[in-house]
Each structure stands twice: as structure tokens, then as C-alpha cells.
Design a protein around this motif. Structure first.
Motif, PDB file in Angstrom:
ATOM      1  N   VAL A  83       8.021  -3.129   4.416  1.00 40.74           N
ATOM      2  CA  VAL A  83       8.342  -2.845   3.007  1.00 40.74           C
ATOM      3  C   VAL A  83       9.700  -2.158   2.914  1.00 40.74           C
ATOM      4  CG1 VAL A  83       7.649  -1.550   0.949  1.00 40.74           C
ATOM      5  CG2 VAL A  83       5.947  -2.827   2.260  1.00 40.74           C
ATOM      6  N   GLN A  84       9.959  -1.232   3.828  1.00 40.78           N
ATOM      7  CA  GLN A  84      11.266  -0.556   3.818  1.00 40.78           C
ATOM      8  C   GLN A  84      12.392  -1.559   4.083  1.00 40.78           C
ATOM      9  OE1 GLN A  84      11.710   2.579   6.707  1.00 40.78           O
ATOM     10  NE2 GLN A  84      13.543   3.364   5.721  1.00 40.78           N
ATOM     11  N   THR A 113      -1.821  -3.103  10.582  1.00 42.36           N
ATOM     12  CA  THR A 113      -1.271  -2.230   9.549  1.00 42.36           C
ATOM     13  C   THR A 113      -0.128  -1.348  10.041  1.00 42.36           C
ATOM     14  OG1 THR A 113      -2.944  -0.559  10.049  1.00 42.36           O
ATOM     15  CG2 THR A 113      -3.454  -2.136   8.290  1.00 42.36           C
ATOM     16  N   ARG A 128       0.416  -6.701   3.969  1.00 39.92           N
ATOM     17  CA  ARG A 128      -0.831  -6.484   4.712  1.00 39.92           C
ATOM     18  C   ARG A 128      -1.600  -7.784   4.872  1.00 39.92           C
ATOM     19  NH1 ARG A 128      -5.974  -2.658   3.321  1.00 39.92           N
ATOM     20  NH2 ARG A 128      -6.829  -2.741   5.414  1.00 39.92           N
ATOM     21  N   ARG A 150       3.477  -3.803  -0.294  1.00 39.26           N
ATOM     22  CA  ARG A 150       2.717  -3.341   0.865  1.00 39.26           C
ATOM     23  C   ARG A 150       1.414  -4.124   0.996  1.00 39.26           C
ATOM     24  NH1 ARG A 150      -0.641   0.372   3.279  1.00 39.26           N
ATOM     25  NH2 ARG A 150       0.335   1.560   4.961  1.00 39.26           N
ATOM     26  N   ALA A 168       6.516  -1.442  -4.835  1.00 37.26           N
ATOM     27  CA  ALA A 168       6.252  -1.162  -3.419  1.00 37.26           C
ATOM     28  C   ALA A 168       4.761  -1.246  -3.067  1.00 37.26           C
ATOM     29  CB  ALA A 168       6.845   0.178  -3.010  1.00 37.26           C
ATOM     30  N   LEU A 214       3.384  -2.182   8.378  1.00 31.11           N
ATOM     31  CA  LEU A 214       3.498  -2.365   6.924  1.00 31.11           C
ATOM     32  C   LEU A 214       4.649  -1.597   6.292  1.00 31.11           C
ATOM     33  CD1 LEU A 214      -0.206  -2.315   5.747  1.00 31.11           C
ATOM     34  CD2 LEU A 214       1.292  -4.276   6.003  1.00 31.11           C
ATOM     35  N   ASP A 215       4.691  -0.308   6.541  1.00 31.69           N
ATOM     36  CA  ASP A 215       5.716   0.513   5.899  1.00 31.69           C
ATOM     37  C   ASP A 215       7.121   0.100   6.338  1.00 31.69           C
ATOM     38  OD1 ASP A 215       3.884   1.984   4.396  1.00 31.69           O
ATOM     39  OD2 ASP A 215       3.549   3.393   6.029  1.00 31.69           O
ATOM     40  N   THR A 241       9.748  -9.741   0.831  1.00 31.31           N
ATOM     41  CA  THR A 241       8.690  -9.109   1.628  1.00 31.31           C
ATOM     42  C   THR A 241       8.038 -10.125   2.544  1.00 31.31           C
ATOM     43  OG1 THR A 241       8.283  -7.527  -0.161  1.00 31.31           O
ATOM     44  CG2 THR A 241       6.546  -7.774   1.497  1.00 31.31           C
TER      45      THR A 241
END
Length: 188
Positions: free
Chosen positions: A59-60, A52, A46, A42, A38, A55-56, A87
Motif C-alpha cells: 500500500v505504501q 499479510t 490482501r 489494503r 488506503a 500488505l502495508d 495497488t
């Protein structure tokens, strides 16, 4: 074997074993893969995304897609590159959904913290100039350039990722590079 020993064994298992167990429904094995990759996912997202804030989420979404597609992985020992491709696709999908331009201002500058202020200012100005040059590119050229130069994708991988022919990717990259060279001439 108790739970602590089992967790420790999973943490030290190689990717092939973890991917195989996760494909069989082992959530703990998949969790190890997520913890292992992860941060890299991430960092990679990025490099692709314009900011930003997303980003999360990307990734999720990539982790959810990976969990759902684990039974399709052809080479469990290459789970890292497989996760990075997912990703990348999710990040590109996010770019397409939010706006038609990529911003590279989020790239980290490779100037050491001990560098003197004028050197850091010059590096910041150069990065800003590159960001501006990239923002002037058509979206397809920018995506090809980002995947090649930042993501280190091969021409064939870029073609597959963007649904283009390899010849088109080569052409897009050639035009993007030419544009960037002209715009960045003063930074040589």
C-alpha cells in the motif's frame, strides 16, 4: 478560511477536486485521498497477496507511485479505480518477487460469527480446499483467476495488467476454472 475549515472542506471534497489539487502538488489533498482509500487498497492487496506481512509495504509503494504519477491521471473523477489498479500492480509485482504461488487462505470466510461450529468448520475446510486447488494452478492461471474472481477485473483489464492478450486471458481463466471445478467437486 482557517486551517481547520480548509481541512474540513478537503475531507468533504469529491475525488475529482482532490485528485486535481494533488496533481498540482497539494500534499494535503493527496493525504485526504490516501486516508479515504488506503483501507480499501489494503483490503484489495490482501486478496491478491499470499500473506499479510507485505500488505502495508504494498500500500505504501502504491501511494508513492500514485503521488509520482498524479500528473498522468486521465480521469480525476475515477481516482479510486486508478489507485486500485496501482495497488494491484504493486501486489502482483510483490508476488512475482517473493514466490511463484498465491495463497488464498487469507480470504475472509463469509460465514457469520453466530453460525454453529460445524458450519464454520465446513466453511474453513472448503476454503482450505480452494486454497489448495489454487496453489496447484500455474502462476499465470492463478493470477488471472484472482484478478477476475476476487479483484472483479474485466478480461481486458486483466490482459492489460498482466501484459497478455484478451484471448490468452480467456484461455487461462477457462483452464483455471476447469481445474478448480474438478478439485472442488466434493464441495458442491
Amino acid at each position: 478560511m482557517n486551517d481547520d475549515q480548509d481541512r474540513s472542506a478537503l475531507e468533504h471534497a469529491d475525488d475529482r477536486i482532490l485528485a486535481g489539487r494533488a496533481a498540482d502538488g497539494d500534499a494535503a489533498a493527496f493525504a485526504v485521498l490516501v486516508r479515504r482509500y488506503a483501507p480499501m487498497m489494503r483490503a484489495y492487496a490482501r486478496r491478491i497477496l499470499p500473506g499479510t506481512a507485505e500488505l502495508d509495504d504494498v500500500v505504501q509503494e502504491a501511494c508513492i507511485a500514485a503521488w509520482e504519477q498524479l500528473d498522468t491521471i486521465e480521469h480525476p473523477d475515477r481516482v479510486k479505480s486508478w489507485l486500485m489498479r496501482i495497488t494491484s500492480r504493486k501486489a502482483i509485482d510483490r508476488i512475482r518477487s517473493i514466490r511463484p504461488c498465491s495463497d488464498i487462505e487469507t480470504l475472509e470466510i463469509s460465514v457469520s460469527a453466530s453460525s454453529d461450529p460445524p458450519r464454520r468448520a465446513e466453511a474453513n475446510a472448503g476454503l482450505a480446499a480452494l486454497a489448495e486447488a489454487l496453489n496447484q494452478l500455474p502462476e499465470s492461471q492463478r493470477q488471472c483467476w484472482v484478478l477476475r474472481e476476487i479483484g472483479e477485473y474485466s478480461y481486458d483489464e486483466i490482459a492489460e495488467e498482466l501484459g497478455l492478450s484478451t484471448a490468452t486471458v480467456r484461455g487461462q481463466l477457462a483452464r483455471a476454472r476447469k481445474h478448480i471445478i474438478v478439485r472442488m467437486e466434493e464441495w458442491r
